[in-house]
Design an enzyme around this catalytic site. Structure first.
Site, mmCIF file in Angstrom:
data_model
loop_
_atom_site.group_PDB
_atom_site.id
_atom_site.type_symbol
_atom_site.label_atom_id
_atom_site.label_comp_id
_atom_site.label_asym_id
_atom_site.label_seq_id
_atom_site.Cartn_x
_atom_site.Cartn_y
_atom_site.Cartn_z
ATOM 1 N N ASP A 96 -4.720 -5.026 -5.205
ATOM 2 C CA ASP A 96 -5.952 -4.331 -5.562
ATOM 3 C C ASP A 96 -5.558 -3.191 -6.494
ATOM 4 O O ASP A 96 -5.537 -2.026 -6.105
ATOM 5 C CB ASP A 96 -6.644 -3.809 -4.304
ATOM 6 C CG ASP A 96 -7.990 -3.178 -4.583
ATOM 7 O OD1 ASP A 96 -8.429 -3.172 -5.757
ATOM 8 O OD2 ASP A 96 -8.610 -2.682 -3.630
ATOM 9 N N CYS A 119 -11.620 -4.378 -10.133
ATOM 10 C CA CYS A 119 -12.846 -3.703 -10.569
ATOM 11 C C CYS A 119 -12.983 -3.775 -12.087
ATOM 12 O O CYS A 119 -13.914 -3.206 -12.649
ATOM 13 C CB CYS A 119 -12.848 -2.250 -10.103
ATOM 14 S SG CYS A 119 -11.496 -1.279 -10.781
ATOM 15 N N GLU A 150 0.856 -1.179 0.000
ATOM 16 C CA GLU A 150 0.000 0.000 0.000
ATOM 17 C C GLU A 150 0.891 1.228 0.000
ATOM 18 O O GLU A 150 1.865 1.283 0.744
ATOM 19 C CB GLU A 150 -0.902 -0.038 1.237
ATOM 20 C CG GLU A 150 -1.747 1.183 1.425
ATOM 21 C CD GLU A 150 -2.752 1.400 0.296
ATOM 22 O OE1 GLU A 150 -2.662 2.449 -0.353
ATOM 23 O OE2 GLU A 150 -3.582 0.523 0.056
#
Length: 113
Positions: A45, A72, A1
């Site tokens: 992600d 997504c 991250e």
């Protein structure tokens, strides 16, 4: 991250839930240094564009037992799974987080072959 506040929140959550078998790193994956076997599991992600080739190479070299891939964009998800050819899909879940739209989040569990 790469977002320090996300790491701070993850650590608060970890402490709140008395979890001691996970660690979070605040860095760009392209700067990741690793020892083979250091990571049991990798969670990605990526943005709609998916993972770039350098990131795919880094993840492949880590050789973790599992990859959790949150996406997504089903098109880049399939492309990246094909590039991660040392892994096979063991589970897929779809999440309709945006009702009345065509957008869905997809979470795949990939296991090393």
């Amino acid at each position: 991250e790469i977002d320090k506040s996300a790491i701070d929140n993850a650590n608060i959550n970890k402490n709140f839930n008395n979890i001691d078998n996970i660690s979070f790193k605040c860095l760009n994956v392209n700067k990741l240094k690793y020892d083979n076997g250091e990571y049991d599991e990798v969670i990605v992600d990526p943005p709609r564009g998916g993972l770039d080739k350098k990131t795919i190479d880094i993840i492949s070299n880590i050789r973790s037992e599992y990859i959790i891939y949150v996406s997504c964009n089903p098109i880049t998800l399939v492309r990246d799974i094909n590039r991660l050819n040392e892994y096979k899909v063991s589970e897929v879940k779809l999440f309709d987080m945006f009702p009345n739209s065509y957008h869905v989040e997809c979470v795949c569990v990939l296991n090393r072959k």
